[in-house]
Each structure stands twice: as structure tokens, then as C-alpha cells.
Design a protein around this motif. Structure first.
Motif, PDB file in Angstrom:
ATOM      1  N   MET A 129       0.851  -1.199   0.000  1.00  0.00           N
ATOM      2  CA  MET A 129       0.000   0.000   0.000  1.00  0.00           C
ATOM      3  C   MET A 129       0.886   1.248   0.000  1.00  0.00           C
ATOM      4  O   MET A 129       1.666   1.457   0.915  1.00  0.00           O
ATOM      5  N   HIS A 130       0.781   2.040  -1.045  1.00  0.00           N
ATOM      6  CA  HIS A 130       1.583   3.247  -1.097  1.00  0.00           C
ATOM      7  C   HIS A 130       0.765   4.389  -1.693  1.00  0.00           C
ATOM      8  O   HIS A 130      -0.270   4.166  -2.323  1.00  0.00           O
ATOM      9  N   THR A 131       1.260   5.600  -1.496  1.00  0.00           N
ATOM     10  CA  THR A 131       0.627   6.777  -2.069  1.00  0.00           C
ATOM     11  C   THR A 131       1.562   7.381  -3.119  1.00  0.00           C
ATOM     12  O   THR A 131       2.777   7.196  -3.072  1.00  0.00           O
ATOM     13  N   VAL A 132       0.952   8.081  -4.069  1.00  0.00           N
ATOM     14  CA  VAL A 132       1.727   8.901  -4.999  1.00  0.00           C
ATOM     15  C   VAL A 132       1.325  10.342  -4.739  1.00  0.00           C
ATOM     16  O   VAL A 132       0.138  10.666  -4.740  1.00  0.00           O
ATOM     17  N   GLU A 133       2.314  11.207  -4.482  1.00  0.00           N
ATOM     18  CA  GLU A 133       2.034  12.563  -4.021  1.00  0.00           C
ATOM     19  C   GLU A 133       2.741  13.585  -4.909  1.00  0.00           C
ATOM     20  O   GLU A 133       3.908  13.426  -5.245  1.00  0.00           O
ATOM     21  N   LYS A 134       2.010  14.611  -5.294  1.00  0.00           N
ATOM     22  CA  LYS A 134       2.557  15.649  -6.169  1.00  0.00           C
ATOM     23  C   LYS A 134       2.699  16.962  -5.412  1.00  0.00           C
ATOM     24  O   LYS A 134       1.814  17.353  -4.648  1.00  0.00           O
ATOM     25  N   ILE A 135       3.817  17.637  -5.645  1.00  0.00           N
ATOM     26  CA  ILE A 135       4.054  18.944  -5.041  1.00  0.00           C
ATOM     27  C   ILE A 135       4.134  19.979  -6.154  1.00  0.00           C
ATOM     28  O   ILE A 135       4.950  19.852  -7.080  1.00  0.00           O
ATOM     29  N   TYR A 191       8.562   5.953   4.233  1.00  0.00           N
ATOM     30  CA  TYR A 191       8.576   5.324   2.913  1.00  0.00           C
ATOM     31  C   TYR A 191       7.171   4.915   2.463  1.00  0.00           C
ATOM     32  O   TYR A 191       6.188   5.376   2.994  1.00  0.00           O
ATOM     33  N   ASN A 192       7.113   4.074   1.429  1.00  0.00           N
ATOM     34  CA  ASN A 192       5.847   3.717   0.777  1.00  0.00           C
ATOM     35  C   ASN A 192       5.120   4.958   0.255  1.00  0.00           C
ATOM     36  O   ASN A 192       3.891   5.046   0.302  1.00  0.00           O
ATOM     37  N   ARG A 193       5.913   5.900  -0.217  1.00  0.00           N
ATOM     38  CA  ARG A 193       5.400   7.113  -0.837  1.00  0.00           C
ATOM     39  C   ARG A 193       6.254   7.414  -2.067  1.00  0.00           C
ATOM     40  O   ARG A 193       7.455   7.182  -2.061  1.00  0.00           O
ATOM     41  N   ILE A 194       5.631   7.898  -3.101  1.00  0.00           N
ATOM     42  CA  ILE A 194       6.334   8.373  -4.302  1.00  0.00           C
ATOM     43  C   ILE A 194       5.982   9.840  -4.471  1.00  0.00           C
ATOM     44  O   ILE A 194       4.801  10.203  -4.455  1.00  0.00           O
ATOM     45  N   PHE A 195       7.002  10.687  -4.629  1.00  0.00           N
ATOM     46  CA  PHE A 195       6.748  12.114  -4.837  1.00  0.00           C
ATOM     47  C   PHE A 195       7.051  12.506  -6.285  1.00  0.00           C
ATOM     48  O   PHE A 195       8.067  12.100  -6.858  1.00  0.00           O
ATOM     49  N   VAL A 196       6.146  13.278  -6.853  1.00  0.00           N
ATOM     50  CA  VAL A 196       6.319  13.853  -8.189  1.00  0.00           C
ATOM     51  C   VAL A 196       6.406  15.360  -7.998  1.00  0.00           C
ATOM     52  O   VAL A 196       5.489  15.965  -7.426  1.00  0.00           O
ATOM     53  N   VAL A 197       7.493  15.964  -8.444  1.00  0.00           N
ATOM     54  CA  VAL A 197       7.703  17.385  -8.138  1.00  0.00           C
ATOM     55  C   VAL A 197       7.665  18.242  -9.398  1.00  0.00           C
ATOM     56  O   VAL A 197       8.118  17.844 -10.472  1.00  0.00           O
ATOM     57  N   LEU A 199       9.855   0.317  -2.598  1.00  0.00           N
ATOM     58  CA  LEU A 199       9.164   1.435  -1.947  1.00  0.00           C
ATOM     59  C   LEU A 199       9.186   1.346  -0.433  1.00  0.00           C
ATOM     60  O   LEU A 199       8.997   2.353   0.254  1.00  0.00           O
ATOM     61  N   SER A 200       9.429   0.171   0.114  1.00  0.00           N
ATOM     62  CA  SER A 200       9.460   0.025   1.577  1.00  0.00           C
ATOM     63  C   SER A 200      10.728   0.592   2.189  1.00  0.00           C
ATOM     64  O   SER A 200      10.779   0.855   3.393  1.00  0.00           O
ATOM     65  N   SER A 201      11.760   0.816   1.357  1.00  0.00           N
ATOM     66  CA  SER A 201      13.025   1.325   1.911  1.00  0.00           C
ATOM     67  C   SER A 201      13.616   2.466   1.095  1.00  0.00           C
ATOM     68  O   SER A 201      14.679   2.975   1.425  1.00  0.00           O
ATOM     69  N   GLN A 202      12.945   2.865   0.010  1.00  0.00           N
ATOM     70  CA  GLN A 202      13.416   3.978  -0.813  1.00  0.00           C
ATOM     71  C   GLN A 202      12.287   4.997  -0.998  1.00  0.00           C
ATOM     72  O   GLN A 202      11.116   4.621  -1.082  1.00  0.00           O
ATOM     73  N   LEU A 203      12.679   6.241  -1.052  1.00  0.00           N
ATOM     74  CA  LEU A 203      11.715   7.326  -1.269  1.00  0.00           C
ATOM     75  C   LEU A 203      11.981   7.945  -2.637  1.00  0.00           C
ATOM     76  O   LEU A 203      12.872   8.787  -2.791  1.00  0.00           O
ATOM     77  N   THR A 242       1.578   2.059 -10.850  1.00  0.00           N
ATOM     78  CA  THR A 242       2.210   1.431  -9.671  1.00  0.00           C
ATOM     79  C   THR A 242       1.175   0.915  -8.679  1.00  0.00           C
ATOM     80  O   THR A 242       1.535   0.355  -7.648  1.00  0.00           O
ATOM     81  N   GLY A 243      -0.112   1.110  -8.975  1.00  0.00           N
ATOM     82  CA  GLY A 243      -1.160   0.585  -8.106  1.00  0.00           C
ATOM     83  C   GLY A 243      -1.289   1.304  -6.776  1.00  0.00           C
ATOM     84  O   GLY A 243      -1.513   0.671  -5.740  1.00  0.00           O
TER      85      GLY A 243
END
Length: 475
Positions: A1-7, A33-39, A192-196, A229-230
Motif C-alpha cells: 500500500m503506497h501513495t503517490v504525491e505531487k508537489i 517510505y511507501n510514498r512516491i513524490f512527483v515534483v 518502496l518500503s526502503s526507498q523514497l 504502480t497501483g
């Protein structure tokens, strides 16, 4: 379970604060972790690289495309270089500053060299600059997101976070991949569990992301990453809450923060230039059933606004009063258009070619009015070309504003009468009124000078005096 977040870009300009709110804040260990950021690029940078989004003032790309002065774009690129290095100096010092400067200076020099060579090549009759402009536009756009993403990873690594740079810009990539392949290729080996991951908002792909989405490309990248990435939730961090109106207009004490709404409402906001998310980006999330959360980046404990597919307010009501200034009404009257559907098609095609955005339109038996947004130069050109194409037509141009009442269910008894009454009480004349059968928006066209008073009047009558239940929460 992860989120994708945009700034977004404006928030990125306050990067040091973001480190203390959404990037790190109170999080520790696995919670980081378990987050992906799009900047996005830092605020104002993409305007310098391309053109100003609101005023149309030319940036590097626009000056290069005009080709009236072969060196004008280079002076503007120097401004970009100075702005980027200044931002680096705000964030870093010592070896980190050297790393940040070296990275972006190499990319700027690569871009400048490419553009100089292209200019030289196009002095030969076999090569035309117009054939290559879209690629130049994409290359320049990628500089802004690469700059902010690289810096973000550098700062996070220094804070002890295992962040990784996901460079979707395609820099030095031999063969372009499709949009989907580009995303999947760059994320396939990331844990994703250990990398941001910090991904660039621009993604180079064979389809040409800017050909379809232009300045909305970062939200398309965000949406693609979420769907491929679901992700269980997509989050957009802005510098404000999604509220019932612009607090600068109606006052901070009078607005309410929207707690929940749906993608239909988000689309109406986008049409008015107040994007919660680009409608094409929302489409992918809707189809995959991924809910979108809009949050204030600087109030991390606030739950924000949840936008979902199936939400409908518990009772019919107006949720948001929004609007658009600087709209031009182009009215075409021609007796020959009666019963001729091609008239509308041809006019719409002309406006599209001039890159004028059609906010709305209305028509009767012998006239059509288009409400468009764009530069005054292009609007005047449209009026001239319409007059030349339809010799018997009368073409009038008026500057107006649009004010809308928006809600997930607008089947409110007497809403039309209350809207007209509220504006009449404020001595505001309605130039046109639009409401569709879908019942999610009602648009009032007013004189441009009446915009703020119209927003205040409708907000007071349709929101402040109503009980909205679960739709809103206190600001």
C-alpha cells in the motif's frame, strides 16, 4: 500500500518548510517510505523556460520560436541560469552547492548547445525550425523538474533519508519509450518500503506528453505513476485548501474547507482555470478507482479534501463559488448560420488553432457566442479572421467574467431564482446564464468589473446562509 504525491511549483519554492511538513516532518523509520513524490519546477521557473502561464510573456522557448532575434532566447536562458543558481544557494552550501550547481549547469549547457546547433541547421533550406519546436519545448520544460527533483533528493539524503532520483526527462536516452513503458522501466527496481522516489514532473515519451497536455504534463505524470504502480491514494499538495471560494475575495472568516467532493466538481473547477487536477489526469484515477486527496502542504495534520468517483452530497447544495476573470465573449451574428451545423464546427476549429481555450458557448437561431480565455493578441486575431471568413457576419468582442455555483448535486429547489436575486440585490447585471442537465454547475456571465462582488454575493446567498452537512468542514 503506497501513495503517490505531487508537489506544485509554488509549494516547491518553500522547500525548507516542506521538509518539516510533508517530506519528513514527524515521520520516522518505515513511515518515511511507501510514498512516491512527483515534483514540479520551483515557482516561476517554467514561466521563464516557456512563457508566462497567465500573461503570455515570452520565455526561452517563445523567444526561440519567434526567431526574430537569434540571440534573444540566450539572454532569457541566462535569466533561467541565474534563477536556478540563486535557488541552489538558498538550499545548499559547500560540496552540496557544488553538486547542485554542476548538475543543472551541465543540463543548461547541453540544451543551449542543442538549440544553437538547431538554429544553424535550420539556416539550410532542407530543415525548418517549426518541425523541431515541440521537441525543444519539451527539452526546456524538463530542465525545471530535473532541477527541483535532483535538489530534493540531495537534501533528503543529507537528512538521512534514502531518497532516489527518478529522472523521467529522457536526458541522453537513446530511444524514446511509450509513456507507460517509461514509468514502468524507471520504477521496476525501486523498493518502496526502503526507498523514497522523487520523480520529475516531466516525462519524456514517444507520444510527446506536451503535444496533448502542454503545461498540464506534470499532473499527467503524477496520474500515470499512480495508476501504473497501483497506488491506493493520490495526493496533491498545494499551498492552500480547496475551499468554498477564494479567501482573498470573500474573506478568510467566511470560507469553509471542502471535506469531500467528486471528480465532476474537479472537472468544472479545471474548466475555470482553478485546477484541482487536470481533467485528463483525473480520468486515469477515475477509471482505476483511485481517490484523490487535495491537501495544504503547510498544514500536514489537516485531512484535506477527498475527491472520489461516487461521492454525492447528502442533500443537494452548492459546494463552491468559483470563477474566471479575463474572459472574452466573441459574439458572431450571421443570418446564414441558421440550420448550418458546420458553422459552429469551423469556428471552434479556428479558435482551437489559435490556442484559445473555450470556457463555454451559447447560441440561438442566428448567433453564437464563445467565451474564451487567451491572450488579447490571439483574441483580436480571432475576431479579424472570423470577419474575413464570414463577410456577412457581425462580430462583437466584450471582456467579461464568469462566476459559477458548483456542487456534486445542484438539484436545489429555487437555486436559479436565488442566484438571480442575489446578483440583482448587489446591482449586478447578468449577461448570460448557463445550466446543464447534469446539474453540477451553473454559470453566470457578468461584467468583468463585477467579478468580485458577484463571487461575494453568491457565496453569501448560496453557501454562508446554508447548512452543508458532510460536504464541508470549518476552515
Amino acid at each position: 500500500m503506497h501513495t503517490v504525491e505531487k508537489i506544485g511549483g509554488t509549494s516547491m519554492s518553500r522547500f525548507s518548510e516542506l521538509m518539516d511538513t510533508i517530506l519528513i516532518g514527524k515521520r520516522k523509520g518505515a513511515a518515511l517510505y511507501n510514498r512516491i513524490f512527483v515534483v514540479s519546477a520551483y515557482g516561476g521557473i517554467t514561466n521563464l523556460l516557456l512563457e508566462h502561464k497567465k500573461t503570455g510573456e515570452p520565455g526561452v522557448y517563445a523567444r526561440f520560436a519567434e526567431a526574430e532575434n537569434e540571440t534573444a532566447w540566450q539572454a532569457t536562458l541566462d535569466q533561467v541560469r541565474t534563477a536556478m543558481l540563486t535557488k541552489n544557494a538558498e538550499l545548499f552550501s559547500g560540496d552540496d552547492l557544488i553538486k547542485a550547481d554542476t548538475f543543472i549547469l551541465e543540463r543548461i549547457e547541453d540544451a543551449a548547445s542543442c538549440m544553437e546547433n538547431l538554429q544553424q541547421l535550420c539556416t539550410l533550406g532542407h530543415f525548418q525550425l517549426e518541425d523541431h519546436l515541440l521537441r525543444v519545448r519539451e527539452m526546456l520544460a524538463s530542465l525545471g523538474e530535473s532541477h527541483s527533483a535532483f535538489n530534493s533528493v540531495l537534501a533528503l539524503n543529507n537528512a538521512g533519508i534514502n531518497a532516489c532520483f527518478v529522472d523521467l526527462s529522457g536526458w541522453h536516452q537513446e530511444h524514446p519509450l511509450s509513456f507507460d513503458e517509461m514509468i514502468l522501466h524507471h520504477f521496476k527496481d525501486i523498493d518502496l518500503s526502503s526507498q523514497l522516489p522523487i520523480a520529475t514532473g516531466y516525462a519524456h515519451c514517444s507520444e510527446g506528453v506536451m503535444r496533448t497536455f502542454d503545461r498540464g504534463y506534470s499532473e499527467m505524470t503524477f496520474s500515470k505513476i499512480a495508476t501504473l504502480t497501483g497506488a491506493h491514494e493520490a495526493v496533491i499538495h498545494k499551498e492552500y485548501h480547496l475551499s468554498s471560494a477564494d479567501p482573498a475575495v470573500v474573506g478568510l472568516d467566511n470560507i469553509v474547507t471542502i471535506g469531500r467532493t467528486n471528480y465532476d466538481v474537479a472537472d468544472q473547477l479545471s474548466n475555470l482555470g482553478m485546477e484541482a487536477i487536470h481533467p485528463k489526469a483525473a480520468k486515469g484515477l477515475r477509471q482505476k478507482g483511485i481517490q484523490l486527496r487535495i491537501k495544504n502542504a503547510f498544514e500536514p495534520d489537516h485531512s484535506g479534501t477527498v475527491i472520489s468517483n461516487d461521492y454525492c452530497s447528502a442533500k443537494p447544495c452548492v459546494e463552491i463559488i468559483a470563477g474566471r476573470r479575463n474572459v472574452f465573449a466573441i459574439e458572431i451574428f450571421d443570418q446564414d448560420m441558421l440550420g448550418d451545423s458546420n458553422y459552429d464546427i469551423e469556428l471552434a476549429r479556428l479558435l482551437h488553432q489559435l490556442k484559445l481555450y473555450i470556457v463555454n458557448r451559447d447560441s440561438d437561431a442566428n448567433s453564437i457566442t464563445y467565451y474564451v480565455s487567451g491572450t488579447r493578441k490571439m483574441v483580436n486575431r480571432a475576431v479579424r479572421l472570423i470577419g474575413e471568413a464570414y463577410k456577412g457576419a457581425e462580430v462583437d468582442l466584450t471582456k467579461v467574467a464568469i462566476v459559477s455555483a458548483i456542487g456534486s448535486d445542484l438539484k436545489v429547489s429555487g437555486i436559479l431564482a436565488r442566484t438571480v436575486s442575489a446578483l440583482a440585490s448587489a446591482n449586478i447585471s447578468i449577461q448570460a446564464l448557463h445550466q446543464s442537465m447534469r446539474q453540477v454547475e451553473m454559470q453566470c456571465v457578468v461584467n468583468e468589473s463585477d467579478y468580485e462582488n458577484a463571487v461575494k454575493a453568491l457565496h453569501h446567498a448560496l453557501i454562508e446562509q446554508e447548512d452543508h452537512g458532510d460536504v464541508i468542514c470549518a476552515a
